[in-house]
Design a protein around this motif. Sequence first.
Motif, PDB file in Angstrom:
ATOM      1  N   SER A   4      15.196  11.769   3.647  1.00 19.59           N
ATOM      2  CA  SER A   4      14.795  10.367   3.631  1.00 19.59           C
ATOM      3  C   SER A   4      14.898   9.869   2.195  1.00 19.59           C
ATOM      4  O   SER A   4      15.113  10.640   1.265  1.00 19.59           O
ATOM      5  CB  SER A   4      13.355  10.235   4.130  1.00 19.59           C
ATOM      6  N   TYR A   5      14.737   8.580   2.036  1.00 26.17           N
ATOM      7  CA  TYR A   5      14.573   7.987   0.720  1.00 26.17           C
ATOM      8  C   TYR A   5      13.130   7.524   0.623  1.00 26.17           C
ATOM      9  O   TYR A   5      12.492   7.241   1.641  1.00 26.17           O
ATOM     10  CB  TYR A   5      15.555   6.830   0.516  1.00 26.17           C
ATOM     11  N   ALA A   6      12.605   7.484  -0.567  1.00 28.17           N
ATOM     12  CA  ALA A   6      11.193   7.155  -0.748  1.00 28.17           C
ATOM     13  C   ALA A   6      11.009   6.281  -1.973  1.00 28.17           C
ATOM     14  O   ALA A   6      11.794   6.343  -2.920  1.00 28.17           O
ATOM     15  CB  ALA A   6      10.376   8.431  -0.898  1.00 28.17           C
ATOM     16  N   GLN A   7       9.945   5.467  -1.914  1.00 29.29           N
ATOM     17  CA  GLN A   7       9.559   4.644  -3.057  1.00 29.29           C
ATOM     18  C   GLN A   7       8.051   4.721  -3.212  1.00 29.29           C
ATOM     19  O   GLN A   7       7.314   4.637  -2.221  1.00 29.29           O
ATOM     20  CB  GLN A   7       9.951   3.178  -2.845  1.00 29.29           C
ATOM     21  N   PRO A   8       7.582   4.849  -4.448  1.00 29.23           N
ATOM     22  CA  PRO A   8       6.135   4.810  -4.659  1.00 29.23           C
ATOM     23  C   PRO A   8       5.609   3.388  -4.488  1.00 29.23           C
ATOM     24  O   PRO A   8       6.256   2.419  -4.898  1.00 29.23           O
ATOM     25  CB  PRO A   8       5.958   5.296  -6.097  1.00 29.23           C
ATOM     26  N   VAL A   9       4.444   3.288  -3.871  1.00 25.16           N
ATOM     27  CA  VAL A   9       3.792   1.983  -3.699  1.00 25.16           C
ATOM     28  C   VAL A   9       2.424   1.948  -4.375  1.00 25.16           C
ATOM     29  O   VAL A   9       1.810   0.890  -4.454  1.00 25.16           O
ATOM     30  CB  VAL A   9       3.653   1.589  -2.210  1.00 25.16           C
ATOM     31  N   LEU A  10       1.955   3.104  -4.850  1.00 27.07           N
ATOM     32  CA  LEU A  10       0.644   3.153  -5.500  1.00 27.07           C
ATOM     33  C   LEU A  10       0.585   4.347  -6.428  1.00 27.07           C
ATOM     34  O   LEU A  10       1.065   5.431  -6.097  1.00 27.07           O
ATOM     35  CB  LEU A  10      -0.473   3.302  -4.450  1.00 27.07           C
ATOM     36  N   ARG A  11      -0.003   4.124  -7.591  1.00 32.67           N
ATOM     37  CA  ARG A  11      -0.408   5.204  -8.494  1.00 32.67           C
ATOM     38  C   ARG A  11      -1.851   4.913  -8.844  1.00 32.67           C
ATOM     39  O   ARG A  11      -2.201   3.805  -9.247  1.00 32.67           O
ATOM     40  CB  ARG A  11       0.453   5.232  -9.739  1.00 32.67           C
ATOM     41  N   THR A  12      -2.716   5.919  -8.680  1.00 40.20           N
ATOM     42  CA  THR A  12      -4.141   5.711  -8.906  1.00 40.20           C
ATOM     43  C   THR A  12      -4.793   7.011  -9.352  1.00 40.20           C
ATOM     44  O   THR A  12      -4.370   8.099  -8.949  1.00 40.20           O
ATOM     45  CB  THR A  12      -4.836   5.194  -7.626  1.00 40.20           C
ATOM     46  N   ALA A  13      -5.841   6.886 -10.152  1.00 42.43           N
ATOM     47  CA  ALA A  13      -6.642   8.047 -10.533  1.00 42.43           C
ATOM     48  C   ALA A  13      -7.654   8.397  -9.445  1.00 42.43           C
ATOM     49  O   ALA A  13      -8.269   9.458  -9.482  1.00 42.43           O
ATOM     50  CB  ALA A  13      -7.368   7.771 -11.849  1.00 42.43           C
ATOM     51  N   ASP A  14      -7.807   7.525  -8.463  1.00 41.70           N
ATOM     52  CA  ASP A  14      -8.795   7.675  -7.396  1.00 41.70           C
ATOM     53  C   ASP A  14      -8.123   8.215  -6.129  1.00 41.70           C
ATOM     54  O   ASP A  14      -7.446   7.470  -5.412  1.00 41.70           O
ATOM     55  CB  ASP A  14      -9.443   6.315  -7.128  1.00 41.70           C
ATOM     56  N   LEU A  15      -8.301   9.499  -5.856  1.00 42.41           N
ATOM     57  CA  LEU A  15      -7.674  10.125  -4.696  1.00 42.41           C
ATOM     58  C   LEU A  15      -8.104   9.456  -3.394  1.00 42.41           C
ATOM     59  O   LEU A  15      -7.280   9.265  -2.489  1.00 42.41           O
ATOM     60  CB  LEU A  15      -7.998  11.621  -4.663  1.00 42.41           C
ATOM     61  N   SER A  16      -9.363   9.052  -3.296  1.00 49.08           N
ATOM     62  CA  SER A  16      -9.821   8.401  -2.064  1.00 49.08           C
ATOM     63  C   SER A  16      -9.112   7.056  -1.861  1.00 49.08           C
ATOM     64  O   SER A  16      -8.826   6.667  -0.727  1.00 49.08           O
ATOM     65  CB  SER A  16     -11.339   8.235  -2.053  1.00 49.08           C
ATOM     66  N   LYS A  17      -8.780   6.356  -2.934  1.00 52.71           N
ATOM     67  CA  LYS A  17      -8.013   5.117  -2.804  1.00 52.71           C
ATOM     68  C   LYS A  17      -6.614   5.420  -2.264  1.00 52.71           C
ATOM     69  O   LYS A  17      -6.097   4.706  -1.399  1.00 52.71           O
ATOM     70  CB  LYS A  17      -7.916   4.383  -4.141  1.00 52.71           C
ATOM     71  N   GLY A  18      -6.007   6.475  -2.768  1.00 54.76           N
ATOM     72  CA  GLY A  18      -4.705   6.884  -2.254  1.00 54.76           C
ATOM     73  C   GLY A  18      -4.757   7.174  -0.766  1.00 54.76           C
ATOM     74  O   GLY A  18      -3.887   6.755  -0.002  1.00 54.76           O
ATOM     75  N   LEU A  19      -5.797   7.865  -0.325  1.00 57.20           N
ATOM     76  CA  LEU A  19      -5.949   8.168   1.102  1.00 57.20           C
ATOM     77  C   LEU A  19      -6.182   6.902   1.925  1.00 57.20           C
ATOM     78  O   LEU A  19      -5.683   6.795   3.057  1.00 57.20           O
ATOM     79  CB  LEU A  19      -7.081   9.173   1.314  1.00 57.20           C
ATOM     80  N   ARG A  20      -6.906   5.932   1.372  1.00 60.20           N
ATOM     81  CA  ARG A  20      -7.104   4.666   2.088  1.00 60.20           C
ATOM     82  C   ARG A  20      -5.782   3.904   2.249  1.00 60.20           C
ATOM     83  O   ARG A  20      -5.523   3.307   3.296  1.00 60.20           O
ATOM     84  CB  ARG A  20      -8.145   3.791   1.383  1.00 60.20           C
ATOM     85  N   ILE A  21      -4.936   3.952   1.236  1.00 58.51           N
ATOM     86  CA  ILE A  21      -3.621   3.302   1.330  1.00 58.51           C
ATOM     87  C   ILE A  21      -2.777   4.005   2.387  1.00 58.51           C
ATOM     88  O   ILE A  21      -2.079   3.366   3.180  1.00 58.51           O
ATOM     89  CB  ILE A  21      -2.921   3.265  -0.042  1.00 58.51           C
TER      90      ILE A  21
END
Length: 184
Positions: A4-21
């Motif tokens: 597949s091809y992929a693009q980042p949509v979020l970078r965060t220091a908060d792992l729980s925020k990443g999981l919410r996204i």
Amino acid sequence: MSNSYAQPVLRTADLSKGLRIVERLLAIADTSELEVDFEALVYSAAYLPTLVDVLPDAEWWAEGDGGAWGLVNNPSAHSVARLRSWANPPGLVQRFLKAVGDSPAIVRWDFTGWPEAPAVGLGESGTRGAYVTLCAYARDLELEEPAADHSVFVHFKEIDAERGPWLAYQIGLRVLGDPVMAPY
């Protein structure tokens, strides 16, 4: 299997925020068939017992002579071990992330497909390229770029490159770079 091809949509220091996204992206997707793949680079033997408990059937790899990676039976005999485990139930995500600690790790959700995106001329995607990846303590999909933060990537087929920005827009974000080919 094709990449597949992929693009980042979020970078965060908060792992729980990443999981919410990730949860918000999965709410858009057809998850009638949902499984999770895990990968991690483990630099500390202290993490091994818990990881083996969480993923007893995982494959363990280590770098051998000449720099090539190969399957190993005893990951604790190596300074760095790579764990890989495919087709797991989604309920293992929190246990895996806790067990892996601050090791660079990937959680990839595989599902049935992305919805139609008529605004950018795309139909439903189907399973090929329908993934969301959370890179914990890594900036890339191959765990070659360790980081203090976490990244969320959306995946799509190469011919559906407009899907990345469209997906990001659906959850109030934007892509953070050009598409890259995913390693698997």
